[in-house]
Design a protein around this motif. Structure first.
Motif, mmCIF file in Angstrom:
data_model
loop_
_atom_site.group_PDB
_atom_site.id
_atom_site.type_symbol
_atom_site.label_atom_id
_atom_site.label_comp_id
_atom_site.label_asym_id
_atom_site.label_seq_id
_atom_site.Cartn_x
_atom_site.Cartn_y
_atom_site.Cartn_z
ATOM 1 N N ALA A 108 47.251 54.970 37.007
ATOM 2 C CA ALA A 108 46.933 54.136 38.163
ATOM 3 C C ALA A 108 45.927 54.832 39.080
ATOM 4 N N ALA A 109 46.116 56.140 39.271
ATOM 5 C CA ALA A 109 45.198 56.899 40.120
ATOM 6 C C ALA A 109 43.799 56.934 39.524
ATOM 7 N N LEU A 110 43.741 57.113 38.197
ATOM 8 C CA LEU A 110 42.440 57.142 37.518
ATOM 9 C C LEU A 110 41.728 55.795 37.628
ATOM 10 N N LEU A 111 42.512 54.723 37.501
ATOM 11 C CA LEU A 111 41.920 53.389 37.592
ATOM 12 C C LEU A 111 41.372 53.138 38.995
ATOM 13 N N GLN A 112 42.117 53.519 40.014
ATOM 14 C CA GLN A 112 41.647 53.331 41.387
ATOM 15 C C GLN A 112 40.376 54.144 41.662
ATOM 16 N N GLU A 113 40.332 55.349 41.106
ATOM 17 C CA GLU A 113 39.128 56.173 41.254
ATOM 18 C C GLU A 113 37.931 55.513 40.588
#
Length: 331
Positions: free
Chosen positions: A280-285
């Motif tokens: 999820a963090a990678l996608l938001q980045e």
């Protein structure tokens, strides 16, 4: 011009009545008449259509759009608030215009009663009439037809283009003699794939599958076009977490990053919560890294994901319910 009036009508019916009234009071009487006639014609409006119209007028958040409803009562309320005592002439013009719509009187006829008049008609005649009804009413009629006639009628609605006034008038006269109702007619576009998609969206799942499976044997490309309109990207919010997790296995992060740029906050959270914290963090980045993107590019990737969802549904790996009712589960 007609498209602009429709967008203005959707805008006004979507706003709080006080704000809509303030806008109306700034228009000329003929403009008020034109836009309120369109409001009276609208009927139900989807959240997607609201978003498309409002995008040109305001920075409204798609997450706050839930669809709405026009109709003569909404138009009447706005006119009376905007014009006060001078409203009667405009109201009469709106009423006369609505009553001049082809088959408008059928909107007040019980679907089962109407079905008895239509069940023995030629599929082309039924298709013409259903194209002028609301999706819910048309779906009830389709559901009551024999299976083979369901397919024949749906195919004719999907391939219908402009309809001659003479043909509409002839069909209306036939109904007039049997239902004791008289309506005038006007030249207009009727039917088309969007009409089929709206009807099938509110019909029961078994009937929908039968129609599309049978139609696919004759015209698979037409079925693909209908399916594209039946399930839109924002409908992913209606899927179960289990189905979301299945979809995540078949969609690349780069696709989600682009597609979610134009999505509601509700949908973004639905996708992110079904990912691991790291994913999820990678996608938001990745979404932040993309920066501003063209709407056409976002829509293209959203459609790619919808196509993947439809393939997963056809394979039985997920369940897509486009109806308001959820299918009953047997434990």
């Amino acid at each position: 011009m007609a498209g602009d009036i429709r967008k203005a009508a959707i805008l006004l019916m979507s706003l709080p009545r006080e704000q809509a009234t303030q806008i109306l009071t700034r228009l000329e009487p003929k403009q008020i008449e034109a836009v309120t006639i369109e409001i009276a014609r609208l009927g139900l409006v989807t959240a997607e259509e609201q978003e498309q119209a409002l995008r040109e007028f305001t920075q409204a958040s798609p997450a706050e759009l839930t669809g709405g409803k026009g109709g003569l009562e909404v138009a009447k309320e706005l006119i009376e608030q905007a014009l006060g005592k001078a409203a009667s002439a405009t109201l009469e013009a709106v009423k006369q215009s609505i009553e001049a719509l082809p088959f408008a009187f059928l909107q007040k006829v019980d679907s089962q009663n109407l079905l008895t008049f239509l069940i023995d008609e030629h599929p082309q005649t039924i298709a013409l009439i259903l194209s002028h009804l609301s999706p819910n009413q048309a779906a009830e009629i389709i559901r009551g037809l024999p299976p083979e006639r369901q397919v024949a009628v749906i195919k004719r609605i999907a391939t219908m283009g402009q309809t001659s006034p003479d043909i509409i008038h002839e069909v209306e006269k036939g109904l007039e003699s049997r239902m004791a109702s008289v309506m005038s007619q006007r030249f207009e576009n009727a039917g088309g794939v969007p009409t089929v998609a709206e009807i099938l969206n509110v019909i029961d799942r078994a009937t929908e599958r039968h129609i599309l499976d049978a139609l696919a044997q004759e015209d698979p490309e037409l079925v693909d076009e209908i399916r594209r309109l039946m399930f839109v990207f924002e409908d992913i919010t209606k899927l179960s977490d289990r189905d979301i997790q299945t979809i995540l296995k078949h969609v690349e992060n780069s696709q989600w990053a682009m597609a979610l740029k134009g999505a509601s906050d509700e949908l973004k959270q639905k996708i992110l919560k079904n990912m691991s914290s790291r994913a999820a963090a990678l996608l938001q980045e990745e979404m932040e890294y993309l920066g501003p993107v063209r709407a056409s590019n976002v829509e293209q990737v959203q459609q790619q994901i919808v196509d993947i969802i439809r393939r997963l549904e056809d394979a039985g790996e997920i369940t897509v319910s486009t109806n308001q009712e959820e299918e009953r589960l047997i434990v």
